[in-house]
Motif scaffolding. Structure first.
Motif, PDB file in Angstrom:
ATOM      1  N   LEU A   1       0.820  -1.213   0.000  1.00 16.53           N
ATOM      2  CA  LEU A   1       0.000   0.000   0.000  1.00 16.53           C
ATOM      3  C   LEU A   1       0.853   1.261   0.000  1.00 16.53           C
ATOM      4  O   LEU A   1       0.328   2.362   0.124  1.00 16.53           O
ATOM      5  CB  LEU A   1      -0.930  -0.013   1.218  1.00 16.53           C
ATOM      6  CG  LEU A   1      -1.816  -1.248   1.347  1.00 16.53           C
ATOM      7  CD1 LEU A   1      -2.669  -1.172   2.610  1.00 16.53           C
ATOM      8  CD2 LEU A   1      -2.699  -1.433   0.121  1.00 16.53           C
TER       9      LEU A   1
ATOM     10  N   GLU B   1      -4.249  -4.825   2.775  1.00 16.63           N
ATOM     11  CA  GLU B   1      -5.657  -4.801   3.141  1.00 16.63           C
ATOM     12  C   GLU B   1      -6.093  -6.221   3.516  1.00 16.63           C
ATOM     13  O   GLU B   1      -5.706  -7.194   2.859  1.00 16.63           O
ATOM     14  CB  GLU B   1      -6.512  -4.313   1.977  1.00 16.63           C
ATOM     15  CG  GLU B   1      -6.392  -2.832   1.692  1.00 16.63           C
ATOM     16  CD  GLU B   1      -6.956  -1.978   2.816  1.00 16.63           C
ATOM     17  OE1 GLU B   1      -8.020  -2.319   3.365  1.00 16.63           O
ATOM     18  OE2 GLU B   1      -6.319  -0.973   3.142  1.00 16.63           O
TER      19      GLU B   1
ATOM     20  N   GLU C   1     -13.296  -4.441   6.954  1.00 15.78           N
ATOM     21  CA  GLU C   1     -12.126  -4.162   6.121  1.00 15.78           C
ATOM     22  C   GLU C   1     -11.168  -3.257   6.888  1.00 15.78           C
ATOM     23  O   GLU C   1     -11.570  -2.233   7.425  1.00 15.78           O
ATOM     24  CB  GLU C   1     -12.544  -3.498   4.809  1.00 15.78           C
ATOM     25  CG  GLU C   1     -13.322  -4.411   3.885  1.00 15.78           C
ATOM     26  CD  GLU C   1     -13.609  -3.743   2.549  1.00 15.78           C
ATOM     27  OE1 GLU C   1     -13.159  -2.593   2.339  1.00 15.78           O
ATOM     28  OE2 GLU C   1     -14.290  -4.371   1.719  1.00 15.78           O
ATOM     29  N   ARG C   2      -9.920  -3.663   6.918  1.00 14.46           N
ATOM     30  CA  ARG C   2      -8.916  -2.903   7.653  1.00 14.46           C
ATOM     31  C   ARG C   2      -7.592  -2.888   6.889  1.00 14.46           C
ATOM     32  O   ARG C   2      -7.327  -3.760   6.049  1.00 14.46           O
ATOM     33  CB  ARG C   2      -8.670  -3.524   9.039  1.00 14.46           C
ATOM     34  CG  ARG C   2      -9.844  -3.394   9.988  1.00 14.46           C
ATOM     35  CD  ARG C   2     -10.017  -1.962  10.457  1.00 14.46           C
ATOM     36  NE  ARG C   2     -11.093  -1.842  11.442  1.00 14.46           N
ATOM     37  CZ  ARG C   2     -12.340  -1.485  11.154  1.00 14.46           C
ATOM     38  NH1 ARG C   2     -12.673  -1.259   9.886  1.00 14.46           N
ATOM     39  NH2 ARG C   2     -13.249  -1.372  12.103  1.00 14.46           N
ATOM     40  N   THR C   3      -6.774  -1.912   7.222  1.00 12.65           N
ATOM     41  CA  THR C   3      -5.382  -1.896   6.771  1.00 12.65           C
ATOM     42  C   THR C   3      -4.533  -2.453   7.896  1.00 12.65           C
ATOM     43  O   THR C   3      -4.644  -2.004   9.040  1.00 12.65           O
ATOM     44  CB  THR C   3      -4.914  -0.469   6.437  1.00 12.65           C
ATOM     45  OG1 THR C   3      -5.663   0.029   5.319  1.00 12.65           O
ATOM     46  CG2 THR C   3      -3.429  -0.456   6.088  1.00 12.65           C
TER      47      THR C   3
ATOM     48  N   ARG D   1      -7.826   2.503   9.709  1.00 14.34           N
ATOM     49  CA  ARG D   1      -8.966   2.706   8.823  1.00 14.34           C
ATOM     50  C   ARG D   1      -8.628   3.877   7.914  1.00 14.34           C
ATOM     51  O   ARG D   1      -8.039   4.869   8.353  1.00 14.34           O
ATOM     52  CB  ARG D   1     -10.228   2.984   9.637  1.00 14.34           C
ATOM     53  CG  ARG D   1     -11.496   2.963   8.792  1.00 14.34           C
ATOM     54  CD  ARG D   1     -12.725   2.764   9.657  1.00 14.34           C
ATOM     55  NE  ARG D   1     -12.794   3.716  10.751  1.00 14.34           N
ATOM     56  CZ  ARG D   1     -13.324   3.437  11.940  1.00 14.34           C
ATOM     57  NH1 ARG D   1     -13.783   2.220  12.188  1.00 14.34           N
ATOM     58  NH2 ARG D   1     -13.387   4.350  12.881  1.00 14.34           N
TER      59      ARG D   1
ATOM     60  N   ARG E   1      -4.919   7.438  -0.589  1.00 13.85           N
ATOM     61  CA  ARG E   1      -5.340   6.867   0.680  1.00 13.85           C
ATOM     62  C   ARG E   1      -5.002   7.822   1.814  1.00 13.85           C
ATOM     63  O   ARG E   1      -3.873   8.292   1.934  1.00 13.85           O
ATOM     64  CB  ARG E   1      -4.656   5.526   0.921  1.00 13.85           C
ATOM     65  CG  ARG E   1      -4.943   4.494  -0.143  1.00 13.85           C
ATOM     66  CD  ARG E   1      -4.053   3.272   0.050  1.00 13.85           C
ATOM     67  NE  ARG E   1      -4.388   2.564   1.257  1.00 13.85           N
ATOM     68  CZ  ARG E   1      -5.303   1.598   1.345  1.00 13.85           C
ATOM     69  NH1 ARG E   1      -5.988   1.231   0.279  1.00 13.85           N
ATOM     70  NH2 ARG E   1      -5.550   0.977   2.480  1.00 13.85           N
TER      71      ARG E   1
ATOM     72  N   SER F   1      -7.410 -13.444   5.378  1.00 12.80           N
ATOM     73  CA  SER F   1      -6.690 -12.827   4.255  1.00 12.80           C
ATOM     74  C   SER F   1      -6.117 -13.898   3.340  1.00 12.80           C
ATOM     75  O   SER F   1      -5.610 -14.929   3.803  1.00 12.80           O
ATOM     76  CB  SER F   1      -5.565 -11.938   4.771  1.00 12.80           C
ATOM     77  OG  SER F   1      -4.781 -11.451   3.694  1.00 12.80           O
TER      78      SER F   1
END
Length: 251
Positions: free
Chosen positions: A55, A85, A97-99, A111, A119, A160
């Motif tokens: 990311l 992610e 959904e999270r980073t 988030r 982002r 994941s």
């Protein structure tokens, strides 16, 4: 200076020993430490080229501001090892959904929102120091679930397709910090809710309960969790009147 910072091949050939011997007078020890912090420690783990920073958090100003505010940046600044992610599963088994970001010192739950195709990380949801993670449970089914066990606080559960990569990166960082292998346990269970201690459950636990949990993971050397509940629930007399600061001395 710009050439030094942005050319990783050139950086890789420089060490602290070269600081005052190198032909270019602009290279000083503080500058080299800054470059090392920027690139990470590529000697022990191959994070120097940021191949796991999917990311590009290293270039994200809002992420770096979170590291500045909440990170452990002394004596060495936190640098990114992995960003991805994924799905975090909360205590009600709701998927979110999270980073997930792993640095050389901690795991971050974040988030974000998109603005002009960029982002922006607006909130830090949780920071977990690497040394607080005692073990990982991984489902060998097709569910892609895995969980981090944090006896000092509460566990966290994920899903994941990058599960194996995340576990591998965390295990590498853990070994560098703790000097031993991270405990990774496998189970055939598709869902891991029965192996998780939630935030609400953790609030009710005593120091003795927390140490019992550590014993559970240490004793699960066969990497199979079929007897997990038997280990967790058995009564063991452990003298633990002082507040727990770290589990490092347990091992």
């Amino acid at each position: 200076t710009a050439f030094l910072i942005f050319n990783s091949y050139f950086y890789a050939s420089i060490t602290v020993d070269h600081c005052y011997e190198f032909a270019l007078p602009m290279i000083t020890k503080p500058l080299l430490q800054c470059i090392t912090s920027f690139y990470g420690d590529s000697d022990s783990i191959d994070f120097g080229n940021f191949q796991y920073d999917f990311l590009e958090c290293r270039n994200n100003k809002t992420f770096q501001s979170i590291i500045d505010k909440y990170g452990d940046n002394f004596p060495e600044r936190e640098h990114i090892c992995l960003s991805v992610e994924l799905i975090k599963i909360n205590k009600r088994s709701k998927e979110q959904e999270r980073t997930l970001a792993i640095t050389n010192k901690a795991v971050y739950h974040l988030r974000h929102r998109e603005k002009n195709k960029k982002r922006k990380y607006k909130k830090l949801l949780r920071r977990i120091s690497i040394e607080q993670i005692v073990a990982i449970t991984s489902s060998i089914s097709d569910s892609n679930e895995f969980a981090f066990h944090i006896p000092q606080e509460y566990d966290t559960r994920y899903k994941s397709k990058h599960k194996h990569m995340i576990i591998s990166v965390l295990a590498s960082v853990y070994k560098k910090i703790e000097g031993r292998n991270l405990i990774v346990m496998e189970t055939t269970n598709k869902t891991l809710n029965q192996f998780i201690v939630t935030k609400d459950e953790a609030k009710k636990q005593t120091n003795r309960d927390k140490l019992r949990r550590v014993e559970t993971y240490v004793l699960s050397t066969d990497n199979e969790l079929s007897d997990f509940d038997a280990y967790r629930d058995r009564d063991r007399e452990i003298d633990c009147e002082e507040p727990l600061q770290s589990f490092s001395s347990f091992f």
